[in-house]
Scaffold this active site. Sequence first.
Site, PDB file in Angstrom:
ATOM      1  N   ASP A   1       0.881  -1.302   0.018  1.00 40.65           N
ATOM      2  CA  ASP A   1       0.041   0.057   0.101  1.00 40.65           C
ATOM      3  C   ASP A   1       0.845   1.496   0.058  1.00 40.65           C
ATOM      4  OD1 ASP A   1      -2.139   1.557   0.007  1.00 40.65           O
ATOM      5  OD2 ASP A   1      -2.751   1.316   2.305  1.00 40.65           O
TER       6      ASP A   1
ATOM      7  N   ASP B   1      -2.807   2.254  -6.156  1.00 34.49           N
ATOM      8  CA  ASP B   1      -1.839   2.637  -5.390  1.00 34.49           C
ATOM      9  C   ASP B   1      -1.596   1.110  -4.283  1.00 34.49           C
ATOM     10  OD1 ASP B   1      -3.995   2.985  -3.974  1.00 34.49           O
ATOM     11  OD2 ASP B   1      -3.462   4.532  -2.779  1.00 34.49           O
ATOM     12  N   GLU B   2      -2.340   0.139  -4.420  1.00 30.51           N
ATOM     13  CA  GLU B   2      -2.238  -0.863  -3.720  1.00 30.51           C
ATOM     14  C   GLU B   2      -2.600  -2.368  -4.360  1.00 30.51           C
ATOM     15  OE1 GLU B   2      -5.370  -1.663  -0.786  1.00 30.51           O
ATOM     16  OE2 GLU B   2      -6.502  -0.190  -1.254  1.00 30.51           O
TER      17      GLU B   2
END
Length: 360
Positions: A8, A103-104
């Site tokens: 993350d 983003d993860e």
Amino acid sequence: MRKIIHIDMDAFYAAVEQRDHPGLRGKPVIVGGQPDSRGVVSTASYEARKFGVHSAMASSRAYRLCPHGIFVPPRFEVYKEVSRQIREVFHEYTDLVEPLSLDEAYLDVTENKANQPSATVIAKEIRRKIRERTGLTASAGVSFTKFLAKVASDMDKPDGLTVITPDRAPEFIDNLPIEKFHGIGKVTAGKMRKLGIKTGADLKKYDRFQLHEMFGKSGAYYHAIAHCRETSPVEPEHIRKSVGREETFDKDIGDRAEMLKIIRELAGEVERRLKRHGLEGKTVTLKVKFHDFRIITRSVTIPEYTNSARIMLPYLEELLKMTDAGPVKVRLLGVTLSSFSAESDPEITVYQPELPLKWN
């Protein structure tokens, strides 16, 4: 037993802005709509989070909490390019990568291209390479289920690494506040607290049938995560077909003005998720569950692809008028966007047989 990593990125959009604009470093950066608009916060830097600013919050409220915050419009093409660089790092170790957003992502490294037996070592290498290639930091969680890896990545943010081993997992779950359980939202957590379920240990007191009786089909999932038996695979071949958000109310609602306020909030959350996934769609759907549990949906296909709550809202208001909501009280409202454009990035989110696991 599997080896799962959840990566993350730390305050991703804001971190990119601070990286690209040195004058923003160390300052409260709020990426999203301007404070005088009906926009929402996409991401807030850690400096802004100290004032209570968080994603999906109305930009106007973020301004009231942090009037000295620097509001920056999002640059999604830049974020998508950085996300591509990060995914290149993931694929150096495994093709079993399930992006949840720009983003993860989850990675299954039970078997991996580096022939590295330690998932912890791989997580450290991935974080180092991300920093070297992008100048950004990432937090990681390592465990044997997706649920535990996801929760672990939130334990030591920013720039942290948490490992939950099989022998540690039961005690970890027992002490975990119910609000920290990934997959248990704010409304459900509130219901659980009213039932005396405040931690994982409390959740374990109920069997699967009791949880199903109280929470419907989600009860089986709650039972599985409480007992460390969640087995959902990392799925790199699944394509997201829709993005939505819904909310169940503690008390039935009969006021249309209140319904529209909730719909605006739901649309703002859908916008945030769409932009995180790099998606745009054309079909807007409103879901209504009435007080008698009757469920209806109303949909419209709009002229242009969008991921904007501002564009979706007039259609959602018209869709609400096409229902009996108001004269008939409702207990749930939901907003969904689907029919994504060919240019949208699909959400790639596989089954791997369980293999012996070595923990380091």
